[in-house]
Structure formats: structure tokens, C-alpha cells
Design an enzyme around this catalytic site. Sequence first.
Site, PDB file in Angstrom:
ATOM      1  N   LYS A  40      50.347  23.471  51.829  1.00 61.88           N
ATOM      2  CA  LYS A  40      51.238  24.144  52.888  1.00 61.88           C
ATOM      3  C   LYS A  40      50.287  25.835  52.002  1.00 61.88           C
ATOM      4  CE  LYS A  40      54.904  25.796  50.183  1.00 61.88           C
ATOM      5  NZ  LYS A  40      56.623  26.179  50.412  1.00 61.88           N
ATOM      6  N   ARG A 140      68.978  27.810  52.417  1.00 65.53           N
ATOM      7  CA  ARG A 140      67.895  28.342  52.732  1.00 65.53           C
ATOM      8  C   ARG A 140      67.714  27.751  54.581  1.00 65.53           C
ATOM      9  NH1 ARG A 140      62.005  27.883  49.587  1.00 65.53           N
ATOM     10  NH2 ARG A 140      62.726  25.925  49.546  1.00 65.53           N
ATOM     11  N   HIS A 170      65.811  20.765  47.091  1.00 66.88           N
ATOM     12  CA  HIS A 170      65.033  22.005  45.812  1.00 66.88           C
ATOM     13  C   HIS A 170      65.733  22.647  45.112  1.00 66.88           C
ATOM     14  CE1 HIS A 170      60.885  23.833  45.644  1.00 66.88           C
ATOM     15  NE2 HIS A 170      61.925  25.478  45.464  1.00 66.88           N
ATOM     16  N   ARG A 223      56.385  15.910  44.583  1.00 63.69           N
ATOM     17  CA  ARG A 223      55.244  17.604  45.995  1.00 63.69           C
ATOM     18  C   ARG A 223      54.960  17.856  44.533  1.00 63.69           C
ATOM     19  NH1 ARG A 223      61.377  17.673  47.209  1.00 63.69           N
ATOM     20  NH2 ARG A 223      61.588  19.259  46.476  1.00 63.69           N
ATOM     21  N   TYR A 268      41.729  57.775  47.762  1.00 66.05           N
ATOM     22  CA  TYR A 268      42.897  57.998  48.175  1.00 66.05           C
ATOM     23  C   TYR A 268      44.445  59.135  47.508  1.00 66.05           C
ATOM     24  CZ  TYR A 268      40.899  56.153  52.447  1.00 66.05           C
ATOM     25  OH  TYR A 268      40.663  55.627  53.702  1.00 66.05           O
ATOM     26  N   CYS A 314      41.601  50.601  47.806  1.00 66.91           N
ATOM     27  CA  CYS A 314      42.024  50.614  49.883  1.00 66.91           C
ATOM     28  C   CYS A 314      41.693  49.878  50.229  1.00 66.91           C
ATOM     29  CB  CYS A 314      40.002  51.255  49.570  1.00 66.91           C
ATOM     30  SG  CYS A 314      39.664  53.094  48.905  1.00 66.91           S
ATOM     31  N   MET A 315      41.754  49.645  51.725  1.00 71.77           N
ATOM     32  CA  MET A 315      41.917  48.582  52.329  1.00 71.77           C
ATOM     33  C   MET A 315      40.655  47.788  52.235  1.00 71.77           C
ATOM     34  SD  MET A 315      41.793  48.078  56.814  1.00 71.77           S
ATOM     35  CE  MET A 315      43.692  49.039  56.685  1.00 71.77           C
ATOM     36  N   ASP A 316      38.995  48.271  52.098  1.00 68.82           N
ATOM     37  CA  ASP A 316      38.282  47.134  52.243  1.00 68.82           C
ATOM     38  C   ASP A 316      37.459  47.583  50.411  1.00 68.82           C
ATOM     39  OD1 ASP A 316      38.530  46.394  54.614  1.00 68.82           O
ATOM     40  OD2 ASP A 316      38.199  49.046  54.792  1.00 68.82           O
TER      41      ASP A 316
END
Length: 372
Positions: A40, A140, A170, A223, A268, A314-316
Site C-alpha cells: 500500500k 479505527r 491489527h 502481513r 526564507y 524550500c519547496m524545491d
Amino acid sequence: MVTSWNRPTTLTVNKKAIQFNIEQELKRLQPGQEVFAVVKANGYGHGAIEIAKLALEEGVSGFCVSNIDEAIELREAGILLPILILGVITPSLAPLAQQYDLTVAVASKEWLTEVIANDELDTIRAPLKLHLKIDTGMHRIGFYDVEDFVTSVELVESQPRLIYEGVFTHFATADEADDTYFSQQAQCFNQFIEKSPVKPKYIHCANSATAFWHQACPSNIIRLGIGLYGLNPSGKALDMPFELQPAASLTTELVFVKELQAGDKVSYGATYEAKSNEWLGTLPIGYADGWNRHLQGFKVLVDGQFCEIVGRVCMDQCMIRLPKHYPVGTPVTLIGENSGQVITADDVAEHLQTISYEVLCDIGARIPRRYV
């Protein structure tokens, strides 16, 4: 999202490590047990289809995914082994699950009743396989009332279009040293099993942590999730009972290098200030790639030396303080080995006060996966 194949940032997955980890668990199986590979969340960030095909070659008996779309992706990639969807699907999608020969989790009598009322379930195809989920303390999803569970089993058994193939739960604390709550959950699970009017083919409760540290707990499906990828489910809390090999390494290169002057500020918010003349390197990875903004102050490896991430991520991009001038193109390791030094996903997780699962799952789709 476009995968950035032409950027030097890469998640490399070692196939031999995946093979080794599966072999380690297969050697520990007790009679009647099978391994289902948990792929998953894009194989915990490693690539679901590629990991599934590799696990198939190593002799696993099936796969676990989170939702029906992940399951269909595997089917359309040619995976024919059983696929168990661990999460609850919308009842109206039961015919789609039947069409793709998927096994689905049942969490309530109400869900089951709605599925039975669906005339689209095909009587020609093989019956829809169900695993009833027991809520033993995670809270859950799952049956919390024994009588609801018993009634639901009887209901499934009365339907020719459905088959009661499994029951599972679980555990919340299988990866902790204190097994008090684990024992309470295990006792609860056994009580449900004892009340079941029919014993299904599969009775399972063993995720990686349960399989590693609680082998006495009966489970005929292992699992194998985080252990498949070579990581300790407990982080650093418990010692592994056997060796695993981490499969993923995250690397990049210096794309820009400059010398800062004393007093120069970085990124920043100007949160970092050079105290003297320093060499600064820029890396092409940022929080949009899953390299978390809170990793300011953490370290990466350059030429076997730990280099601090300075200024805000930063973002990138992010910036690191170098011990000396290094040329553009110098390799940088964010997770993995570099000249004898190692940074693990657990090290990253510890800095972020989280777990390795999140670190790996956060590695974004822009970063290409390479298999070696």
C-alpha cells in the site's frame, strides 16, 4: 505530477535487499503460514508495482493494499495472486471488487447488509471473498460487538455470492516493549474467533511487528509491511530478532556552490546567519518532494562528512553548509551510505519526531525510483 527524471535527485531501491528481507521472513514461517507483501501507499514509497513483481518472484502468497484503486493498479499490471484490501471500500464498489477478483474487508453488519442488497453482484463470477475485521482496541474500523460479528458471519454464510475467507485484527502496540495492551487485544481477538460459528481459511493478526516479536500469537498470514523494506517497525525502541537490509537510499548532487561572507543570511525568514566565511551548497530537493521543512538543522552526507542543512527547507531546494569547496555535481546522500557513513530513515524520523513509515511515504512522485 511529472516525475523529474532529468534532475539528479533519486530514490534508489536495492532489489537484493527486498529479496533478502522476504527470505528472512520465509525462513521463520511456521507450518501453515503464508506471507502477504504489503504494498500500500505505493509500496511505502518504494513503488508498488515493482515491489509486487519482485515479491512475486520470491514466493509470497498474496498482497495487501489500502484501497480498491491500489488493488486495481496491481491487477492491471498483471498481478494475479490474491489481493486483500485492508481498508473499507464503499459498498457500491463491491461488484467492481468482484470483477477484479479482489478480497475486501468487512467492518460492520450495516456494510454487509448494503452489499447483499446490491443486485449488481454477479452470480456467474466467483463469490466475493471477505475478511471480517475485528476491532480489538485500535478503534479505527471493525466489529466491536461479538454478537454483530456472529450475526454477520451467519449472514455471509447464507449468501452464495459471498465467501467468508478470513478474519483479522491489527495491534496497536506490537512494536513496544510493554506488551500489556497487546495481550489485551490478543485475548479479545481470541474471544471473537471462539465465537465464530465457522472457522475461515485465514485467521490473521501479524503485521511486521507482531511477526517479529510475538510469534506465539496465532496468525496464518504474515502481513509483511515495513519489514519488507528493511526497517525496524519499532524505530530504535526494540532490537530486531534477525537482520534486515534497508532497501531505499535517497541521493542527489550539489547544483550550486558559493562562499558566504560572515553575516550573510540563508533562505526564507533569514533564520541562519553565517558566523564566518563558509561554503554553501544547494540541493535540488525540498518539501514538495517530501524533504520536510522541519529538517533544517538535520544533516546530509557529502564525501563521508555530515553537513548541516542551514536555513529553511524550500519547496524545491535546500542548502547545506560544506566543510570546504566541493564542485557542482558532487554526490550527496540524504538517506543511505556515503563513504562509510550512514543516515537511516529512522535518523530522519527521529529528527522529525515521527516514524520511518512517514518519511518514506512522504517521498514525492517528482523523485524517480530506480531499481538496482
